[in-house]
Design an enzyme around this catalytic site. Structure first.
Site, short mmCIF file in Angstrom:
data_model
loop_
_atom_site.label_atom_id
_atom_site.label_comp_id
_atom_site.label_asym_id
_atom_site.label_seq_id
_atom_site.Cartn_x
_atom_site.Cartn_y
_atom_site.Cartn_z
N GLU A 60 0.80 -1.20 -0.19
CA GLU A 60 -0.26 0.03 -0.13
C GLU A 60 0.78 1.20 0.12
O GLU A 60 0.59 2.13 -0.78
CB GLU A 60 -0.96 -0.04 1.08
CG GLU A 60 -2.05 -0.86 0.95
CD GLU A 60 -1.89 -2.31 1.90
OE1 GLU A 60 -0.61 -2.49 2.09
OE2 GLU A 60 -2.79 -3.15 1.57
N HIS A 129 -10.64 -4.47 10.56
CA HIS A 129 -11.16 -4.32 9.35
C HIS A 129 -12.77 -3.82 9.39
O HIS A 129 -13.69 -3.86 8.56
CB HIS A 129 -11.43 -5.77 8.77
CG HIS A 129 -10.33 -6.60 8.44
ND1 HIS A 129 -9.32 -6.90 9.45
CD2 HIS A 129 -9.71 -6.65 7.35
CE1 HIS A 129 -8.23 -7.43 8.74
NE2 HIS A 129 -8.45 -7.24 7.42
C1 LIG Z 1 -2.00 -3.96 4.85
C2 LIG Z 1 -3.16 -4.91 4.46
N1 LIG Z 1 -3.40 -4.93 3.16
C3 LIG Z 1 -4.14 -5.79 2.51
C4 LIG Z 1 -4.89 -6.93 3.35
C5 LIG Z 1 -6.02 -7.76 2.80
N2 LIG Z 1 -5.39 -9.03 2.62
C6 LIG Z 1 -5.80 -9.92 3.68
S1 LIG Z 1 -4.90 -11.29 3.36
C7 LIG Z 1 -4.11 -10.80 1.99
C8 LIG Z 1 -3.36 -11.69 1.23
C9 LIG Z 1 -2.28 -12.19 1.81
O1 LIG Z 1 -1.43 -13.04 1.29
P1 LIG Z 1 -0.22 -13.57 1.85
O2 LIG Z 1 0.54 -13.04 2.60
O3 LIG Z 1 0.38 -14.53 0.69
O4 LIG Z 1 -0.97 -14.83 3.04
P2 LIG Z 1 -1.93 -15.99 2.81
O5 LIG Z 1 -3.27 -15.02 2.98
O6 LIG Z 1 -1.83 -16.68 1.60
O7 LIG Z 1 -1.87 -16.94 3.84
C10 LIG Z 1 -4.62 -9.55 1.74
C11 LIG Z 1 -4.18 -8.74 0.67
C12 LIG Z 1 -4.58 -6.76 4.86
N3 LIG Z 1 -5.12 -7.53 5.72
N4 LIG Z 1 -3.60 -5.97 5.27
#
Ligand SMILES: Cc1ncc(C[n+]2csc(CCOP(=O)(O)OP(=O)(O)O)c2C)c(N)n1
Lengths: 327, 340
Positions: A60, A129
């Protein structure tokens, strides 16, 4: 006219402005191939391609900063924050950079960008959230803040935001997404001006000033209060938080003599406190009873349903506040 | 959109863990198996509850990730610190969280460890060293480094481990943390559960680097890519990283390659991947792998079935407990804002 969802109205505004203006582009997480976590940007990648619908990593701070830079270079970025709570991870780029740029460059540069996304409680997403951010953003001159409550206003305000020369925060409450309302036919080019409120229900006993999803809650409260107690609320949809249409609020208070400002961000030092304070500063003589604000109690929204319902300034809490003011 | 098979991208366990430590006893592997089944069944039950509308908000399961959690729990000491993401049921259950209270928390019920306030995305139990799952991608990573810093300042020999997805690597604070952790030789383990999707986006679409553990090398940090679905390999790798950390040799970055068999969160439509892709991964998943190992060691299939039946009962009674548990008193909505 036809009926559409709130999501559809936003999607149309994005599409039509992208067709109209080559400078407009979208950037954010999962907005392209997936079409947005809440499907707001659905099909736009197919129509405009990867040059103008950009999927990002979870960076972000980086992509918000790049949007600021692209806007300084003459483009019109629209950034989606998946949850508005995440503005905090890129806050410097929003507040210290985008909002202050025009001022600190003596007017040499400006940042015509839109930051949009969903916010608010009601679905049990918990502390990180569910925030409502309008009051915090209102603390920063240089960025405008709008929060529509109907599909019509959503489309019209988003078009205005995209055409604005300044950074604009466009807030979509998550509970509004599947609500429906009237929308002019696709080819009709209309806008809703930023900084202009609208009376969504005329009444004579008390002015309730609000915006976004709490407006729908207020409308329901008004019908029940009318039926149960004969109390007749006038409901002013602020639509913009910055700039604030105090003239619209005071015109209504002149009719009713009472004012309650409602929002989901914190009551403490919130935008409702500002509306009440300005009413006392600018037209205290209009008030028949003390003006009040109703926002979130000092807590963040919990996951547990009964606790979340307790805290949200929705129908039950709105009715209680009105009844107390009408005593 | 489908990625190449998991196996293809994972070096063999031998290559990843150069000096294998003592082979785990069959007894220990059996208890790991039981834990893994428990985690799997708790999460499948939670998905059922979500499907019937009993769970609000966002619930992320770790179905397919259990190897990382169970291997870690066996390799670390109970007082070692742990932080993780919103996808954190498995770490907590592996470290010994009571499944009844875990399910209560997800449902927002009063006996939940956080009184139902935190829910699925904020699992924790400080008494087990579980210092918090986090809803903000990357946010928990500096916390763990800070706990390691605290251990170093105090001079005790606790280590900290933090779990994150590959998607978190593109957050700036990760890189700030890596640099300091390495520079200060902090006793911290960075464990990346690379399930190859961040939400709906495959890693190939967002990363400038294909082998993501190499990011850590830029900071001079020891890093390794392993088969995160092989619980023995996870155990050995984490044990070695912990030994290094306790010996003052600083952090280790572990990329445990895995695959998320369920959606990103409950009710994910999963339009971004094919059913064949998921099916293909089933033969590599941690439970299947461990089951094969155990059978290969001569453990009777009946014994495994009996363990599964025991777990089933435990999980069913935990679900019943949680469904019948009371809601928190509404007065709780206003408490815990400040410590008094
Ligand atoms: C700062 C932030 N940006 C976006 C999100 C929304 N979000 C939640 S999980 C996720 C994907 C995360 O992917 P990864 O780090 O690969 O972990 P996984 O969920 O696959 O375990 C996103 C974009 C968030 N929670 N926090």
């Amino acid at each position: 006219m036809r009926k559409t969802t709130f999501i559809q109205a936003i999607n149309e505004a994005l599409r039509e402005e992208m067709q109209r203006d080559e400078r407009v582009f979208l950037i954010g997480e999962d907005i392209g191939h997936y079409g947005g976590l809440f499907r707001v940007t659905r099909n736009l990648l197919d129509e405009f391609g990867e040059r103008r619908v950009i999927d990002t990593p979870i960076s972000e701070q980086g992509f918000m900063g790049m949007a600021v830079g692209a806007a300084m270079a003459g483009l019109r970025p629209i950034v989606e924050l998946m949850y508005m709570d995440f503005y905090l991870v890129c806050a410097d780029q929003i507040f210290n950079q985008a909002a202050k740029m025009h001022y600190m460059t003596g007017g040499l540069l400006n940042v015509p960008m839109v930051i949009r996304g969903q916010q608010g409680g009601g679905k049990g997403y918990g502390s990180q959230h569910s925030s409502s951010v309008e009051s915090t953003f209102a603390q920063f001159p240089g960025i405008k803040v709008v929060a529509p409550s109907t599909p019509y206003d959503a489309k019209g305000l988003l078009v205005s935001a995209i055409r604005d020369e300044n950074p604009v925060l466009f807030l979509e409450h998550k509970m509004l997404y599947f609500t429906r309302g009237e929308l002019p036919d696709a080819e009709v080019d209309y806008t809703v001006p930023i900084g202009k409120s609208e009376v969504k229900r005329a009444g004579k006993d008390l002015t309730l000033a609000t915006f976004g999803y709490t407006l729908l809650q207020a409308l329901e409260a008004a019908e029940e209060l009318q039926a149960e107690q004969g109390i007749d609320l006038e409901i002013v949809d602020l639509r913009s938080i910055t700039p604030l249409d105090m003239e619209g609020v005071l015109t209504s208070v002149a009719r009713t003599g009472r004012l309650l400002a409602v929002h989901e961000s914190q009551s403490n030092a919130g935008i409702g406190a500002e509306i009440v304070a300005r009413t006392y500063e600018e037209a205290p003589y209009l008030l028949k009873a003390p003006a009040r604000r109703l926002g979130m109690a000092p807590a963040s929204l919990p996951v547990s349903k009964p606790l979340e319902e307790e805290l949200l300034p929705w129908k039950r809490n709105i009715k209680a506040a009105v009844l107390e003011m009408m005593k | 959109m489908a990625e190449p098979s998991l196996k293809a991208s994972v070096p063999s366990a031998k290559a990843a863990v150069a000096e294998a430590t003592a082979v785990l006893a069959t007894e220990q592997l059996l208890s790991m198996y039981r834990k893994m089944v428990l985690i799997r069944r708790v999460e499948e039950s939670l998905l059922d509850l979500a499907g019937s509308g009993k769970i609000g908000g966002a619930m992320h399961t770790a179905i397919g990730h259990e190897g990382a959690a169970v291997g870690m729990a066996a390799a670390l000491r109970p007082q070692d610190y742990l932080t993780c993401t919103y996808r954190g049921h498995h770490h907590s259950l592996a470290r010994g969280m009571d499944p009844r209270r875990a399910i209560c928390e997800v449902l927002g019920k009063a006996p939940g460890f956080a009184k139902g306030k935190g829910g699925s995305m904020h699992f924790l139990d400080p008494s087990l060293g579980l210092m918090g799952a986090n809803g903000i991608v990357g946010a928990q990573v500096p916390h763990a480094a800070g706990m390691a810093l605290a251990a170093k300042i105090r001079g005790d020999d606790r280590v900290a481990i933090t779990f994150f997805g590959e998607g978190a690597l593109y957050q700036g604070l990760m890189h700030e943390t890596f640099n300091m952790a390495q520079k200060w030789k902090l006793p911290v383990i960075f464990y990346c559960e690379n399930n190859r999707y961040s939400e709906m986006t495959p890693i190939s679409r967002t990363s400038s680097v294909a082998e993501i553990h190499l990011f850590a090398r830029a900071y001079g940090m020891e890093s390794v890519q392993i088969d995160g679905n092989n619980v023995e390999v996870v155990y050995e790798t984490v044990a070695r990283a912990a030994a290094r950390a306790r010996a003052g040799e600083g952090p280790t970055f572990i990329e445990g390659v895995t695959y998320r068999l369920a959606g990103h969160m409950a009710n994910d439509l999963e339009t971004y991947r094919s059913a064949e892709e998921i099916d293909m991964q089933r033969s590599y998943e941690p439970l299947t792998q461990l089951q094969q190992t155990l059978l290969g060691r001569g453990v009777a299939a009946d014994l495994l079935a009996q363990l599964r039946a025991e777990v089933e009962q435990e999980v069913q009674s935990a679900v019943e407990f949680a469904l019948e548990a009371p809601w928190p008193d509404v007065a709780e909505a206003y408490t815990d804002v400040y410590k008094v």
